[in-house]
Design a protein around this motif. Sequence first.
Motif, PDB file in Angstrom:
ATOM      1  N   PRO A 105       0.759  -1.135   0.048  1.00  0.00           N
ATOM      2  CA  PRO A 105       0.116  -0.005  -0.016  1.00  0.00           C
ATOM      3  C   PRO A 105       0.861   1.282  -0.284  1.00  0.00           C
ATOM      4  CG  PRO A 105       0.041  -0.909   2.210  1.00  0.00           C
ATOM      5  CD  PRO A 105       0.759  -1.994   1.345  1.00  0.00           C
ATOM      6  N   PHE A 106       2.327   1.128   0.368  1.00  0.00           N
ATOM      7  CA  PHE A 106       3.009   2.168   0.524  1.00  0.00           C
ATOM      8  C   PHE A 106       3.945   2.348  -1.098  1.00  0.00           C
ATOM      9  CE2 PHE A 106       2.623   0.423   4.607  1.00  0.00           C
ATOM     10  CZ  PHE A 106       2.098   1.201   5.160  1.00  0.00           C
ATOM     11  N   SER A 107       4.415   3.523  -1.299  1.00  0.00           N
ATOM     12  CA  SER A 107       5.148   4.180  -2.613  1.00  0.00           C
ATOM     13  C   SER A 107       6.247   4.657  -2.234  1.00  0.00           C
ATOM     14  CB  SER A 107       4.372   4.526  -3.748  1.00  0.00           C
ATOM     15  OG  SER A 107       3.529   5.740  -3.131  1.00  0.00           O
ATOM     16  N   VAL A 108       6.145   6.243  -1.787  1.00  0.00           N
ATOM     17  CA  VAL A 108       7.168   7.013  -1.489  1.00  0.00           C
ATOM     18  C   VAL A 108       7.809   6.541  -0.299  1.00  0.00           C
ATOM     19  CG1 VAL A 108       7.934   9.324  -1.235  1.00  0.00           C
ATOM     20  CG2 VAL A 108       5.722   8.752  -2.468  1.00  0.00           C
ATOM     21  N   ALA A 109       7.218   6.078   0.738  1.00  0.00           N
ATOM     22  CA  ALA A 109       7.831   5.488   1.784  1.00  0.00           C
ATOM     23  C   ALA A 109       8.751   4.368   1.993  1.00  0.00           C
ATOM     24  CB  ALA A 109       6.639   5.281   3.032  1.00  0.00           C
ATOM     25  N   LEU A 110       8.632   3.668   0.643  1.00  0.00           N
ATOM     26  CA  LEU A 110       9.563   2.392   0.610  1.00  0.00           C
ATOM     27  C   LEU A 110      11.041   3.008   0.292  1.00  0.00           C
ATOM     28  CD1 LEU A 110       7.340   0.518  -2.008  1.00  0.00           C
ATOM     29  CD2 LEU A 110       7.418   0.269   0.467  1.00  0.00           C
ATOM     30  N   ASP A 111      11.892   2.486   1.266  1.00  0.00           N
ATOM     31  CA  ASP A 111      13.323   2.795   1.031  1.00  0.00           C
ATOM     32  C   ASP A 111      14.150   1.630   0.759  1.00  0.00           C
ATOM     33  OD1 ASP A 111      15.658   4.072   1.703  1.00  0.00           O
ATOM     34  OD2 ASP A 111      15.201   5.066   3.414  1.00  0.00           O
ATOM     35  N   VAL A 112      14.910   1.883  -0.439  1.00  0.00           N
ATOM     36  CA  VAL A 112      15.758   0.780  -0.881  1.00  0.00           C
ATOM     37  C   VAL A 112      16.851   0.505  -0.027  1.00  0.00           C
ATOM     38  CG1 VAL A 112      15.416   1.135  -3.337  1.00  0.00           C
ATOM     39  CG2 VAL A 112      17.481   2.473  -2.114  1.00  0.00           C
ATOM     40  N   ALA A 113      17.201   1.521   1.136  1.00  0.00           N
ATOM     41  CA  ALA A 113      17.972   1.151   2.268  1.00  0.00           C
ATOM     42  C   ALA A 113      17.831  -0.151   2.915  1.00  0.00           C
ATOM     43  CB  ALA A 113      18.211   2.284   2.916  1.00  0.00           C
ATOM     44  N   ASP A 114      16.405  -0.179   3.185  1.00  0.00           N
ATOM     45  CA  ASP A 114      16.186  -1.314   3.903  1.00  0.00           C
ATOM     46  C   ASP A 114      16.258  -2.723   3.465  1.00  0.00           C
ATOM     47  OD1 ASP A 114      15.465   0.340   6.074  1.00  0.00           O
ATOM     48  OD2 ASP A 114      13.422   0.510   5.092  1.00  0.00           O
ATOM     49  N   GLY A 115      16.527  -2.756   2.014  1.00  0.00           N
ATOM     50  CA  GLY A 115      16.782  -3.979   1.295  1.00  0.00           C
ATOM     51  C   GLY A 115      18.021  -4.184   0.785  1.00  0.00           C
ATOM     52  N   PHE A 116      18.800  -3.229   0.808  1.00  0.00           N
ATOM     53  CA  PHE A 116      20.316  -3.273   0.103  1.00  0.00           C
ATOM     54  C   PHE A 116      21.073  -4.229   0.880  1.00  0.00           C
ATOM     55  CE2 PHE A 116      24.780  -1.779   0.424  1.00  0.00           C
ATOM     56  CZ  PHE A 116      25.245  -2.000  -0.837  1.00  0.00           C
ATOM     57  N   ASN A 117      21.841  -5.130  -0.133  1.00  0.00           N
ATOM     58  CA  ASN A 117      22.534  -6.209   0.666  1.00  0.00           C
ATOM     59  C   ASN A 117      24.108  -5.871   0.242  1.00  0.00           C
ATOM     60  OD1 ASN A 117      23.842  -8.596   1.358  1.00  0.00           O
ATOM     61  ND2 ASN A 117      22.750  -9.811  -0.320  1.00  0.00           N
ATOM     62  N   PRO A 118      24.821  -5.785   1.295  1.00  0.00           N
ATOM     63  CA  PRO A 118      26.335  -5.333   0.799  1.00  0.00           C
ATOM     64  C   PRO A 118      27.093  -6.408   0.396  1.00  0.00           C
ATOM     65  CG  PRO A 118      25.836  -5.294   3.306  1.00  0.00           C
ATOM     66  CD  PRO A 118      24.562  -5.287   2.699  1.00  0.00           C
ATOM     67  N   ALA A 119      26.350  -7.657   0.845  1.00  0.00           N
ATOM     68  CA  ALA A 119      27.167  -8.914   0.427  1.00  0.00           C
ATOM     69  C   ALA A 119      26.682  -9.544  -0.882  1.00  0.00           C
ATOM     70  CB  ALA A 119      26.872 -10.116   1.544  1.00  0.00           C
ATOM     71  N   GLY A 120      26.023  -8.802  -1.671  1.00  0.00           N
ATOM     72  CA  GLY A 120      25.343  -9.101  -2.966  1.00  0.00           C
ATOM     73  C   GLY A 120      26.647  -9.544  -4.030  1.00  0.00           C
ATOM     74  N   THR A 121      26.556 -10.381  -4.783  1.00  0.00           N
ATOM     75  CA  THR A 121      27.307 -11.191  -5.633  1.00  0.00           C
ATOM     76  C   THR A 121      27.903 -10.018  -6.543  1.00  0.00           C
ATOM     77  OG1 THR A 121      26.277 -13.254  -5.398  1.00  0.00           O
ATOM     78  CG2 THR A 121      27.881 -12.659  -7.307  1.00  0.00           C
ATOM     79  N   TYR A 122      27.026  -9.141  -7.260  1.00  0.00           N
ATOM     80  CA  TYR A 122      27.437  -8.100  -8.157  1.00  0.00           C
ATOM     81  C   TYR A 122      28.086  -6.947  -7.948  1.00  0.00           C
ATOM     82  CZ  TYR A 122      24.230 -11.302 -10.633  1.00  0.00           C
ATOM     83  OH  TYR A 122      23.496 -12.266 -11.105  1.00  0.00           O
ATOM     84  N   LEU A 123      28.272  -6.742  -6.602  1.00  0.00           N
ATOM     85  CA  LEU A 123      28.991  -5.694  -6.153  1.00  0.00           C
ATOM     86  C   LEU A 123      30.159  -5.929  -6.337  1.00  0.00           C
ATOM     87  CD1 LEU A 123      27.480  -4.903  -2.568  1.00  0.00           C
ATOM     88  CD2 LEU A 123      27.284  -3.520  -4.689  1.00  0.00           C
ATOM     89  N   ALA A 124      30.873  -7.312  -5.981  1.00  0.00           N
ATOM     90  CA  ALA A 124      32.275  -7.497  -6.627  1.00  0.00           C
ATOM     91  C   ALA A 124      32.624  -7.275  -7.872  1.00  0.00           C
ATOM     92  CB  ALA A 124      32.676  -8.900  -5.873  1.00  0.00           C
ATOM     93  N   THR A 125      31.641  -7.956  -8.826  1.00  0.00           N
ATOM     94  CA  THR A 125      31.960  -7.956 -10.309  1.00  0.00           C
ATOM     95  C   THR A 125      32.163  -6.414 -10.769  1.00  0.00           C
ATOM     96  OG1 THR A 125      29.590  -8.439 -10.732  1.00  0.00           O
ATOM     97  CG2 THR A 125      31.146 -10.273 -10.594  1.00  0.00           C
ATOM     98  N   ASN A 126      31.158  -5.636 -10.176  1.00  0.00           N
ATOM     99  CA  ASN A 126      31.382  -4.403 -10.513  1.00  0.00           C
ATOM    100  C   ASN A 126      32.522  -3.359  -9.877  1.00  0.00           C
ATOM    101  OD1 ASN A 126      28.815  -2.762 -11.902  1.00  0.00           O
ATOM    102  ND2 ASN A 126      28.023  -4.822 -10.862  1.00  0.00           N
ATOM    103  N   ARG A 127      32.750  -3.702  -8.865  1.00  0.00           N
ATOM    104  CA  ARG A 127      34.180  -3.156  -8.303  1.00  0.00           C
ATOM    105  C   ARG A 127      35.356  -3.649  -8.997  1.00  0.00           C
ATOM    106  NH1 ARG A 127      33.594  -5.545  -3.543  1.00  0.00           N
ATOM    107  NH2 ARG A 127      35.232  -7.052  -3.862  1.00  0.00           N
ATOM    108  N   MET A 128      35.365  -4.746  -9.580  1.00  0.00           N
ATOM    109  CA  MET A 128      36.538  -5.309 -10.387  1.00  0.00           C
ATOM    110  C   MET A 128      36.721  -4.393 -11.618  1.00  0.00           C
ATOM    111  SD  MET A 128      36.139  -9.355 -10.075  1.00  0.00           S
ATOM    112  CE  MET A 128      37.163  -9.662 -11.370  1.00  0.00           C
ATOM    113  N   GLU A 129      35.561  -3.930 -12.187  1.00  0.00           N
ATOM    114  CA  GLU A 129      35.691  -2.851 -13.318  1.00  0.00           C
ATOM    115  C   GLU A 129      35.766  -1.589 -13.021  1.00  0.00           C
ATOM    116  OE1 GLU A 129      35.905  -4.399 -16.144  1.00  0.00           O
ATOM    117  OE2 GLU A 129      35.628  -6.171 -15.372  1.00  0.00           O
ATOM    118  N   GLY A 130      36.129  -1.195 -11.795  1.00  0.00           N
ATOM    119  CA  GLY A 130      36.320   0.259 -11.328  1.00  0.00           C
ATOM    120  C   GLY A 130      35.217   1.168 -11.046  1.00  0.00           C
TER     121      GLY A 130
END
Length: 424
Positions: A105-130
């Motif tokens: 029922p919410f929209s603006v109140a949804l905050d991606v900070a609550d779903g961000f996963n710092p251990a996500g696989t793709y952070l490493a693959t993007n870090r490797m590319e600068g």
Amino acid sequence: MKQLISVLAASVALAAPAAAQTYAVTNGRVVTNTDAGILENATVIVRDGDIVAVGAGAEIPEDATVIDASGNWVTPGVFAAFSQLGLIEVALEGSTTDDSAGESPFSVALDVADGFNPAGTYLATNRMEGVTRAAIFPSTGHNIFAGQGALIDTSGDAGSLFQAGSFVFADLSESGAGRAGGSRPAAWAFLEAALADARGYPGRFSGDHEGDALNRYDAAALLPVARGRVPLVMAVNRAADIRRAIRFKADNAPIQLILVGAAEGWMVAEELADADIPVIVDPLEDLPSSFDSLGASLQNAARLQDAGVDVAYSTAPTADGYFNARLVPQHAGNAVANGVPWDEAFRAITLTPAEIYGVGDRYGALAPGYAGDVVVWDGDPLEVMSAPVAVLIDGEPTALESRQTQLRDRYINITDDTPFAYRR
């Protein structure tokens, strides 16, 4: 005595977290993103996470760990201006996606900070590319508002989300019109009503009353946008919609507005510059994917920048923003091929995104006082065959490895001596 570390081995030898210390990246072709320009045979000194000196004559402290760039390019880290890194792991598996909530029922109140996963696989693959920093976006659900975005680094550390509530994202393009009831007039009416709800918060919501467009929680989340404290990032593409967005900003001061997409932005480049509205574009968007972008052009970025518009580059709008933000240097290289000067194209993937999101005094340049996000490349960073050989985030060298490289190393030399019928 100074430690001397080969640039090719630096990312491995220094991968383990350590106490804050001093690093000196020497003998580099340093792209400063400042009035100093590109410095040959220069040194970047990073102490306790911050850059403290840059220049050909920078004195190397006795306690510094030296990373010899050997004449290679040394640049600020890439800032991905539009991504979903850490929000999606497997796009077709709902339990691993936290970018949208169409049934909420919410929209603006949804905050991606609550779903961000710092251990996500793709952070490493993007870090490797600068890629060292990124803005992460929610996806729209049941109305034009997707929610609140955040700013992250790609270190993978627990504290890598360094700014929550950085902006609110809304879709006023063709797809947003569909969510608002089927037309652009409906989408703009919803946006105006939502702003009125936010300006009327909390009084309008006394007792059991709700707003005309938003519930009380969404209205509270939109209030910083209405007051000009947080930017509204708006997805629009066709020239007519961009002109409507320009008028919207003028009518709703002191609102801050950032446009993303802007496929036909070149048609109204002068107007965007006069309105001081920055845009995030994909320099490779040249084929119309809908009636919204019939005027898409490979010269879009060049024409916008020639007009004086603040332009950041992204790989958006694409379906792979949760893993392929790393392609943005290649897109910048294509912008150069289509008329953008090299320094402006590189700035559009480093300093300009940081400025657009209000952190340009801290990220995107190599100068004293900036964060120690430093990348050493084995060639021109906008050339598709170039790659980083060392990446520092907040002054700490990071490992240039990912799950993919670990699997490669594990299985590349396996010899199977079992009988043929039993081999997998």
